[in-house]
Scaffold this motif. Structure first.
Motif, mmCIF file in Angstrom:
data_model
loop_
_atom_site.group_PDB
_atom_site.id
_atom_site.type_symbol
_atom_site.label_atom_id
_atom_site.label_comp_id
_atom_site.label_asym_id
_atom_site.label_seq_id
_atom_site.Cartn_x
_atom_site.Cartn_y
_atom_site.Cartn_z
ATOM 1 N N TYR A 1 1.488 -9.985 -9.977
ATOM 2 C CA TYR A 1 0.719 -8.767 -9.750
ATOM 3 C C TYR A 1 -0.497 -8.791 -10.657
ATOM 4 O O TYR A 1 -0.390 -9.076 -11.850
ATOM 5 C CB TYR A 1 1.581 -7.539 -10.032
ATOM 6 C CG TYR A 1 2.773 -7.429 -9.107
ATOM 7 C CD1 TYR A 1 2.614 -7.002 -7.797
ATOM 8 C CD2 TYR A 1 4.054 -7.769 -9.537
ATOM 9 C CE1 TYR A 1 3.703 -6.910 -6.932
ATOM 10 C CE2 TYR A 1 5.137 -7.670 -8.686
ATOM 11 C CZ TYR A 1 4.960 -7.243 -7.392
ATOM 12 O OH TYR A 1 6.031 -7.155 -6.540
ATOM 13 N N LYS A 2 -1.677 -8.499 -10.115
ATOM 14 C CA LYS A 2 -2.925 -8.583 -10.877
ATOM 15 C C LYS A 2 -3.282 -7.280 -11.592
ATOM 16 O O LYS A 2 -4.199 -7.250 -12.393
ATOM 17 C CB LYS A 2 -4.087 -9.008 -9.971
ATOM 18 C CG LYS A 2 -3.904 -10.381 -9.354
ATOM 19 C CD LYS A 2 -3.911 -11.463 -10.400
ATOM 20 C CE LYS A 2 -3.858 -12.837 -9.747
ATOM 21 N NZ LYS A 2 -3.767 -13.917 -10.683
ATOM 22 N N SER A 3 -2.584 -6.202 -11.250
ATOM 23 C CA SER A 3 -2.792 -4.943 -11.967
ATOM 24 C C SER A 3 -1.465 -4.196 -12.014
ATOM 25 O O SER A 3 -0.523 -4.517 -11.285
ATOM 26 C CB SER A 3 -3.872 -4.085 -11.291
ATOM 27 O OG SER A 3 -3.396 -3.553 -10.073
ATOM 28 N N GLU A 4 -1.402 -3.180 -12.833
ATOM 29 C CA GLU A 4 -0.155 -2.439 -13.033
ATOM 30 C C GLU A 4 0.376 -1.813 -11.745
ATOM 31 O O GLU A 4 1.580 -1.763 -11.522
ATOM 32 C CB GLU A 4 -0.375 -1.343 -14.083
ATOM 33 C CG GLU A 4 0.876 -0.594 -14.442
ATOM 34 C CD GLU A 4 0.657 0.442 -15.526
ATOM 35 O OE1 GLU A 4 1.474 1.370 -15.616
ATOM 36 O OE2 GLU A 4 -0.333 0.319 -16.278
ATOM 37 N N ASP A 5 -0.505 -1.353 -10.877
ATOM 38 C CA ASP A 5 -0.070 -0.685 -9.657
ATOM 39 C C ASP A 5 -0.300 -1.506 -8.387
ATOM 40 O O ASP A 5 -0.246 -0.965 -7.277
ATOM 41 C CB ASP A 5 -0.777 0.673 -9.531
ATOM 42 C CG ASP A 5 -0.330 1.642 -10.604
ATOM 43 O OD1 ASP A 5 0.869 1.617 -10.966
ATOM 44 O OD2 ASP A 5 -1.167 2.419 -11.098
ATOM 45 N N ALA A 6 -0.548 -2.797 -8.530
ATOM 46 C CA ALA A 6 -0.760 -3.657 -7.363
ATOM 47 C C ALA A 6 0.513 -3.722 -6.523
ATOM 48 O O ALA A 6 1.618 -3.830 -7.055
ATOM 49 C CB ALA A 6 -1.174 -5.059 -7.797
ATOM 50 N N ALA A 7 0.362 -3.662 -5.210
ATOM 51 C CA ALA A 7 1.501 -3.752 -4.293
ATOM 52 C C ALA A 7 1.831 -5.198 -3.953
ATOM 53 O O ALA A 7 2.977 -5.520 -3.669
ATOM 54 C CB ALA A 7 1.196 -2.983 -3.009
ATOM 55 N N MET B 1 1.289 -9.636 -4.428
ATOM 56 C CA MET B 1 1.049 -10.784 -5.305
ATOM 57 C C MET B 1 0.324 -11.842 -4.492
ATOM 58 O O MET B 1 0.697 -12.094 -3.335
ATOM 59 C CB MET B 1 2.373 -11.364 -5.806
ATOM 60 C CG MET B 1 3.243 -10.387 -6.560
ATOM 61 S SD MET B 1 4.816 -11.138 -7.064
ATOM 62 C CE MET B 1 5.748 -11.015 -5.534
ATOM 63 N N ASP B 2 -0.691 -12.466 -5.072
ATOM 64 C CA ASP B 2 -1.444 -13.486 -4.351
ATOM 65 C C ASP B 2 -0.612 -14.747 -4.133
ATOM 66 O O ASP B 2 0.075 -15.216 -5.039
ATOM 67 C CB ASP B 2 -2.718 -13.866 -5.108
ATOM 68 C CG ASP B 2 -3.777 -12.790 -5.049
ATOM 69 O OD1 ASP B 2 -3.734 -11.947 -4.127
ATOM 70 O OD2 ASP B 2 -4.661 -12.789 -5.924
ATOM 71 N N ARG C 1 -5.829 -11.034 2.508
ATOM 72 C CA ARG C 1 -6.587 -10.607 1.324
ATOM 73 C C ARG C 1 -7.870 -9.956 1.842
ATOM 74 O O ARG C 1 -8.596 -10.540 2.640
ATOM 75 C CB ARG C 1 -6.914 -11.797 0.428
ATOM 76 C CG ARG C 1 -5.654 -12.386 -0.198
ATOM 77 C CD ARG C 1 -5.951 -13.360 -1.325
ATOM 78 N NE ARG C 1 -6.606 -12.650 -2.417
ATOM 79 C CZ ARG C 1 -7.843 -12.893 -2.830
ATOM 80 N NH1 ARG C 1 -8.578 -13.819 -2.242
ATOM 81 N NH2 ARG C 1 -8.360 -12.224 -3.830
ATOM 82 N N GLN D 1 -1.460 -12.262 0.491
ATOM 83 C CA GLN D 1 -0.665 -11.497 -0.455
ATOM 84 C C GLN D 1 0.781 -11.429 0.032
ATOM 85 O O GLN D 1 1.033 -11.407 1.235
ATOM 86 C CB GLN D 1 -1.169 -10.058 -0.551
ATOM 87 C CG GLN D 1 -2.547 -9.919 -1.134
ATOM 88 C CD GLN D 1 -2.890 -8.457 -1.259
ATOM 89 O OE1 GLN D 1 -2.346 -7.757 -2.099
ATOM 90 N NE2 GLN D 1 -3.777 -7.984 -0.406
ATOM 91 N N VAL E 1 3.978 -8.942 -0.207
ATOM 92 C CA VAL E 1 4.471 -7.611 -0.556
ATOM 93 C C VAL E 1 5.947 -7.575 -0.179
ATOM 94 O O VAL E 1 6.309 -7.917 0.953
ATOM 95 C CB VAL E 1 3.696 -6.507 0.206
ATOM 96 C CG1 VAL E 1 4.273 -5.137 -0.091
ATOM 97 C CG2 VAL E 1 2.215 -6.561 -0.147
#
Length: 154
Positions: free
Chosen positions: A20-26, A28-29, A69, A117, A119
């Motif tokens: 996850y690239k941020s705390e609230d990202a749904a 993952m790349d 993406r 991504q 999810v």
């Protein structure tokens, strides 16, 4: 967090794992696990199955959704063809991403490119009941634009 067991396949070794690239990202790349000296060129209108070098074991009752993406879609016209793709909880093979180029110029996919991504979502199962009578609703069987278009005024 839900633990998910993974295996990085030999052709994916050395690539970053999805994160996850941020705390609230749904999502993952997912990265392209192509050979270092290889590439896939997607001509306009072409599609290709791109390997990720990753296999996962999702818990029962969950699915993995493979989604486009937004930056690739906006800037290059490249998206996931069967969007969202589904990784079932009982699938143990490599995650592959079907990319398609709706853009106007060739798009080159190289090793390590962020291509989609992942999810992970819960899945509810249903039991279909034959012969049941459907209850009436205001909408009924009207579909495919029957509730209006975004360009229409109320």
């Amino acid at each position: 967090m839900i633990p998910v067991v993974y295996t990085q396949l030999p052709h994916g070794e050395g690539l970053q794992l999805p994160a996850y690239k941020s705390e609230d990202a749904a999502g993952m790349d997912l990265l392209a696990a192509l050979p270092a000296d290889g590439e896939v060129v997607l001509a306009p209108g072409a599609r290709s199955l791109i390997p990720t070098g990753l296999a996962i074991e999702l818990p029962k009752g969950f699915e993995g959704q493979i989604r486009p993406r937004s930056g690739l879609a906006l800037h290059e016209g490249v998206t996931v063809l069967n969007s969202p793709g589904t990784v079932d909880a009982d699938y143990r093979g490599e995650i592959g991403v079907i990319l398609i180029n709706f853009g106007t110029k060739p798009f080159v996919v190289r090793r390590g490119a962020r291509i989609a991504q992942l999810v992970v979502c819960p899945v509810e199962r249903v039991a279909l009941i034959a012969g049941g009578r459907l209850t009436a609703s205001a909408r009924g069987a009207n579909g495919f634009g029957s509730t209006g278009r975004s360009s229409e005024e109320d």
